[in-house]
Motif scaffolding. Structure first.
Motif, short mmCIF file in Angstrom:
data_model
loop_
_atom_site.label_atom_id
_atom_site.label_comp_id
_atom_site.label_asym_id
_atom_site.label_seq_id
_atom_site.Cartn_x
_atom_site.Cartn_y
_atom_site.Cartn_z
N LEU A 11 0.83 -1.21 0.00
CA LEU A 11 0.00 0.00 0.00
C LEU A 11 0.86 1.25 0.00
N LEU A 12 1.91 1.26 0.81
CA LEU A 12 2.81 2.42 0.84
C LEU A 12 3.45 2.65 -0.52
N ALA A 13 3.88 1.58 -1.17
CA ALA A 13 4.50 1.71 -2.50
C ALA A 13 3.50 2.24 -3.51
N LEU A 14 2.29 1.71 -3.48
CA LEU A 14 1.26 2.15 -4.42
C LEU A 14 0.89 3.62 -4.20
N LEU A 15 0.73 4.01 -2.95
CA LEU A 15 0.38 5.40 -2.65
C LEU A 15 1.54 6.35 -2.94
N SER A 16 2.76 5.88 -2.78
CA SER A 16 3.92 6.71 -3.12
C SER A 16 3.97 6.97 -4.62
N SER A 24 -10.62 1.63 -4.01
CA SER A 24 -11.00 0.53 -4.91
C SER A 24 -9.80 0.06 -5.73
N ASP A 25 -9.06 1.02 -6.29
CA ASP A 25 -7.85 0.69 -7.05
C ASP A 25 -6.84 -0.05 -6.17
N LEU A 26 -6.61 0.50 -4.99
CA LEU A 26 -5.65 -0.11 -4.05
C LEU A 26 -6.09 -1.51 -3.66
N ALA A 27 -7.38 -1.66 -3.33
CA ALA A 27 -7.91 -2.96 -2.89
C ALA A 27 -7.68 -4.04 -3.94
N SER A 28 -7.92 -3.70 -5.19
CA SER A 28 -7.75 -4.70 -6.26
C SER A 28 -6.27 -5.09 -6.42
#
Length: 144
Positions: A11-16, A24-28
């Motif tokens: 999650l940290l990598a995706l949000l960075s 929704s994007d993160l969850a998938s």
């Protein structure tokens, strides 16, 4: 220190990479429900692991393509707070790091061109109790 599992790190990598990603994007991407993903992000925010969301700005598009780091040395009696305050008043200064050893401070600067960079460096030298500078122009970079 906060303990993080693999999903937290994902999650940290995706949000960075994209601070505007939806739950929704993160969850998938991490194989969790939207609600579970939101709870995790909320927990990371509450634990101050995530301290904010920001936009990444292309400085070249703003007319400041020249990036440089300047080492600054100060008189031994200088206080770090004074040095930091002095640098933050200069619009071309993008970041300031007080560091251990020699030099005292590392300053990240953005300028329009080399002539403008020279003006900024001269300003850094004139400020307060600076005793010397050394500037390195960035030729390329990589960011996590």
């Amino acid at each position: 220190m906060v303990e993080l599992d693999d999903v937290d790190l994902q999650l940290l990598a995706l949000l960075s990479a994209d601070g505007r990603a939806t739950f929704s994007d993160l969850a998938s991407r991490v194989n969790l429900s939207v609600a579970a993903t939101k709870r995790r992000v909320d927990r990371l925010r509450a634990q101050k692991v995530i301290t904010g969301f920001t936009a990444t700005v292309d400085q070249t598009a703003l007319g400041r393509p020249v990036e440089a780091f300047t080492e600054v040395r100060y008189v031994g009696t200088s206080q770090p707070e004074e040095m930091m305050a002095e640098m933050t008043r200069i619009p071309e200064v993008e970041a300031v790091y007080t560091i251990a050893g020699d030099p005292d401070m590392l300053v990240k600067v953005r300028a329009r061109d080399h002539s403008h960079l020279q003006q900024v460096i001269n300003h850094l030298r004139r400020g307060g109790k600076a005793t010397g500078t050394k500037t390195m122009i960035v030729l390329g970079s990589w960011h996590r």
